[in-house]
Design a protein around this motif. Sequence first.
Motif, PDB file in Angstrom:
ATOM      1  N   UNK A  50     -49.934 -20.399  47.904  1.00 39.92           N
ATOM      2  CA  UNK A  50     -48.539 -20.615  47.532  1.00 39.92           C
ATOM      3  C   UNK A  50     -47.609 -20.299  48.693  1.00 39.92           C
ATOM      4  N   UNK A  51     -47.893 -19.210  49.400  1.00 42.03           N
ATOM      5  CA  UNK A  51     -47.067 -18.839  50.555  1.00 42.03           C
ATOM      6  C   UNK A  51     -47.156 -19.892  51.645  1.00 42.03           C
ATOM      7  N   UNK A  52     -48.348 -20.441  51.850  1.00 45.31           N
ATOM      8  CA  UNK A  52     -48.521 -21.477  52.875  1.00 45.31           C
ATOM      9  C   UNK A  52     -47.807 -22.752  52.470  1.00 45.31           C
ATOM     10  N   UNK A  53     -47.928 -23.149  51.215  1.00 44.76           N
ATOM     11  CA  UNK A  53     -47.253 -24.366  50.744  1.00 44.76           C
ATOM     12  C   UNK A  53     -45.741 -24.241  50.853  1.00 44.76           C
ATOM     13  N   UNK A  68     -49.901 -29.776  58.247  1.00 47.93           N
ATOM     14  CA  UNK A  68     -51.343 -29.567  58.265  1.00 47.93           C
ATOM     15  C   UNK A  68     -51.664 -28.095  58.349  1.00 47.93           C
ATOM     16  N   UNK A  69     -52.882 -27.747  57.986  1.00 53.36           N
ATOM     17  CA  UNK A  69     -53.343 -26.357  58.032  1.00 53.36           C
ATOM     18  C   UNK A  69     -54.628 -26.292  58.844  1.00 53.36           C
ATOM     19  N   UNK A  70     -54.649 -25.380  59.812  1.00 49.85           N
ATOM     20  CA  UNK A  70     -55.831 -25.143  60.633  1.00 49.85           C
ATOM     21  C   UNK A  70     -56.529 -23.890  60.130  1.00 49.85           C
ATOM     22  N   UNK A  71     -57.836 -23.971  59.900  1.00 49.37           N
ATOM     23  CA  UNK A  71     -58.655 -22.840  59.490  1.00 49.37           C
ATOM     24  C   UNK A  71     -59.423 -22.369  60.717  1.00 49.37           C
ATOM     25  N   UNK A  72     -59.134 -21.159  61.190  1.00 51.97           N
ATOM     26  CA  UNK A  72     -59.643 -20.723  62.492  1.00 51.97           C
ATOM     27  C   UNK A  72     -61.075 -20.216  62.430  1.00 51.97           C
ATOM     28  N   UNK A  75     -57.416 -24.092  47.165  1.00 53.46           N
ATOM     29  CA  UNK A  75     -56.087 -24.355  46.612  1.00 53.46           C
ATOM     30  C   UNK A  75     -55.207 -25.164  47.564  1.00 53.46           C
ATOM     31  N   UNK A  76     -55.659 -25.343  48.825  1.00 54.31           N
ATOM     32  CA  UNK A  76     -54.866 -26.090  49.805  1.00 54.31           C
ATOM     33  C   UNK A  76     -55.283 -27.551  49.912  1.00 54.31           C
ATOM     34  N   UNK A  77     -56.307 -27.966  49.155  1.00 52.74           N
ATOM     35  CA  UNK A  77     -56.724 -29.362  49.229  1.00 52.74           C
ATOM     36  C   UNK A  77     -55.553 -30.285  48.863  1.00 52.74           C
ATOM     37  N   UNK A  78     -55.425 -31.329  49.637  1.00 54.49           N
ATOM     38  CA  UNK A  78     -54.288 -32.247  49.525  1.00 54.49           C
ATOM     39  C   UNK A  78     -53.447 -32.222  50.773  1.00 54.49           C
ATOM     40  N   UNK A  79     -53.386 -31.038  51.419  1.00 53.70           N
ATOM     41  CA  UNK A  79     -52.761 -30.903  52.738  1.00 53.70           C
ATOM     42  C   UNK A  79     -53.835 -31.204  53.778  1.00 53.70           C
TER      43      UNK A  79
END
Length: 360
Positions: free
Chosen positions: A205-208, A214-218, A236-240
């Motif tokens: 939720x905080x990221x959205x 886009x979101x990078x997973x390190x 929960x971030x699927x779609x971004x």
Amino acid sequence: MKEKRYLVLEDGTVYEGYPFGANRASEGELVFNTSMTGVQEVITDLSYTDQIITFTYPLIGNTGMNIEDSESFNPQARGVVVREACTDPSNFRTTETLDAFLKRHDIPGISGIDTRSITKKLRSGGVMKAVITDETYHEDLIELLQNSTFRTDQVKRASTKTPYISTGPGPRVVLIDYGKKENIVRQLNSYGCDVTVVPHDTTADEIRQMRPDGVMLSNGPGDPANIPDQIKTVKALFGIPLFGICMGHQLLGLACGAKTYKMKFGHRGSNHPVKNLSTGKIEITSQNHGFSIDPDTLPGTGLEVTHRALNDDTVEGMRHTEYPAFSVQYHPEAGAGPHDPGYLFNEFIELMNIKEANHA
């Protein structure tokens, strides 16, 4: 007479060598790295948290250390094992020796070791616990190693504690820091991305709410199964648009229902060949991981394999068939290493552009 230092393994093997770096004992998981260059980047890679790094290349530190090439400001490696530690480096960018660098970061080292013997032992028996010590009595240490367990909070210790921004004029990227390499930020910035680095426990939720393109997973240290809350966040971030690297690759798989397993001795080096299954091309890659995706658990997850390791056929890349999400087990940002996989950042940019076009 030179002072002596010892590397004691949990199987009872003792290697005798000479001290350099920090003047203290240190326990960790003993691993080996086959890179011939990029020593500073390797030691400062937070994926080595709680590990003792054995370099297979015989002369280490001959180009010295500098103020620019570190992948983190506070490296968490437990020790460095080398055949020979160079005391007189030669490079125009050198600011200090390997010995001085390790002392400054409180990391002990041991030289004069038969690193080929260690590599053979780890390849046949798997990685194991070890301790660097100046003590001459080792029986009690061996027993302690055999009965000891490692902490499981490596990601928490490696991650940033507060968010920060590395500005750029282009797409907004949130980089979730599980123990990232700094070159990931540099590469995203080089493509114009505006990067916000957030702690590992930042919620979906905080990221959205940051409205990222886009979101990078390190990348990061330890067992990905030890951070179940982060697995739920990725799901929960699927779609971004999502791009996972190393630990991020494993978390993407776990979020989709796949399983991971601990490898016998892992992949650590800058010369690992990987086949891109869509193009048929072979990429030479930089790698550092001890866990891998179990390919037998991929059916039904929505993930398809895009890359395979040529050495052992392990899963090196995946793509989701429904959501804009993909990942690789290796390091496309290099640092240090070959630049063959740099195109993956372009693919991430394209995913974000498609998302923007669809919302225009």
